[in-house]
Design a protein around this motif. Structure first.
Motif, short mmCIF file in Angstrom:
data_model
loop_
_atom_site.label_atom_id
_atom_site.label_comp_id
_atom_site.label_asym_id
_atom_site.label_seq_id
_atom_site.Cartn_x
_atom_site.Cartn_y
_atom_site.Cartn_z
N UNK A 205 74.32 85.63 19.48
CA UNK A 205 74.49 84.14 19.84
C UNK A 205 73.20 83.37 19.45
N UNK A 206 73.46 82.55 18.40
CA UNK A 206 72.53 81.60 17.87
C UNK A 206 72.48 80.39 18.83
N UNK A 207 71.55 80.02 19.14
CA UNK A 207 71.28 78.89 20.16
C UNK A 207 70.26 78.08 19.79
N UNK A 208 70.75 76.56 19.88
CA UNK A 208 69.91 75.30 19.29
C UNK A 208 69.91 74.55 20.68
N UNK A 209 68.94 73.66 20.44
CA UNK A 209 68.89 72.59 21.53
C UNK A 209 69.72 71.27 21.23
N UNK A 210 70.79 71.50 20.02
CA UNK A 210 71.68 70.53 19.97
C UNK A 210 72.16 70.61 18.44
N UNK A 211 73.38 70.36 18.03
CA UNK A 211 74.02 70.23 16.82
C UNK A 211 74.24 68.85 16.38
N UNK A 212 73.62 68.40 15.18
CA UNK A 212 73.79 67.17 14.56
C UNK A 212 74.73 67.09 13.34
#
Length: 213
Positions: free
Chosen positions: A130-137
């Motif tokens: 699972x690749x997790x980021x704080x958001x996707x722009x």
């Protein structure tokens, strides 16, 4: 005053994302935070899944004179990824971005060394990663990271974030088995608009979060 759907900070967003992901069945899950801000969110997700936490690094390749506008991204070792639509719109060719690409790759390698601190990366083969980021722009860094991780032969690759631009989330499905977004609001302008506290995350905080994993 907090707006509707706004997160207090990355930790709160990660806790909500972890609660959603806990309802899935995972095969030997591994959570990778996309540095830097994604590691804070990923810490809460890893706790919710009782899964190990590690880090993924990708750096945006900004357009000349517009460094915040990502036309591509690069990881420490994988080939650069360029968004063909953005390149075409700006009349750019990849070779015109070689200098920026080399500089961003060097920074990606520096960060990877600093964050791993001599530790071997967690194995990825055969696992749900699972690749997790704080958001996707724009999605360029997420796409570069997913493509690099695919070479490690995971059982599946999942991208997850608390808030996503709907168009970017749809496009990312060609690089991940699943894209999970708590929010995908129309009228999305930036990731930061959905957080009351979106302060910059520094290397020391990333290291602390990883060492507590």
């Amino acid at each position: 005053m907090r707006r509707r759907h706004e997160y207090r900070d990355r930790r709160e967003a990660g806790a909500q994302l972890g609660e959603l992901l806990r309802g899935h069945e995972w095969r030997d899950p591994l959570v990778l935070g996309l540095a830097r801000g994604g590691v804070v969110v990923a810490r809460a997700v890893a706790d919710a899944l009782d899964a190990p936490l590690d880090v993924a690094v990708a750096r945006k390749i900004g357009a000349p004179g517009q460094p915040e506008f990502g036309v591509g991204a690069v990881t420490p070792d994988g080939p650069p990824y360029y968004d063909e639509h953005s390149l075409s719109a700006l009349g750019l060719r990849p070779e015109q971005l070689d200098r920026i690409c080399r500089a961003e790759r060097a920074e990606a390698r520096r960060r990877a060394v600093v964050y791993q601190r001599g530790r071997a990366p967690q194995p990825r083969a055969g696992r749900d990663v699972l690749v997790v980021d704080d958001g996707l722009a724009t999605g360029v860094t997420a796409r570069a990271a997913l493509r690099a991780l695919r070479r490690d032969r995971p059982h599946s690759l999942v991208f997850a974030a608390p808030v996503c631009a709907p168009e970017a989330a749809a496009a990312l499905k060609s690089d991940a088995e699943e894209v999970v977004c708590l929010l995908a609001p129309h009228g999305f302008r930036s990731v930061g608009q959905w957080y009351a506290d979106f302060r910059q995350v520094e290397d020391d905080e990333v290291i602390e979060l990883l060492e507590g994993a």
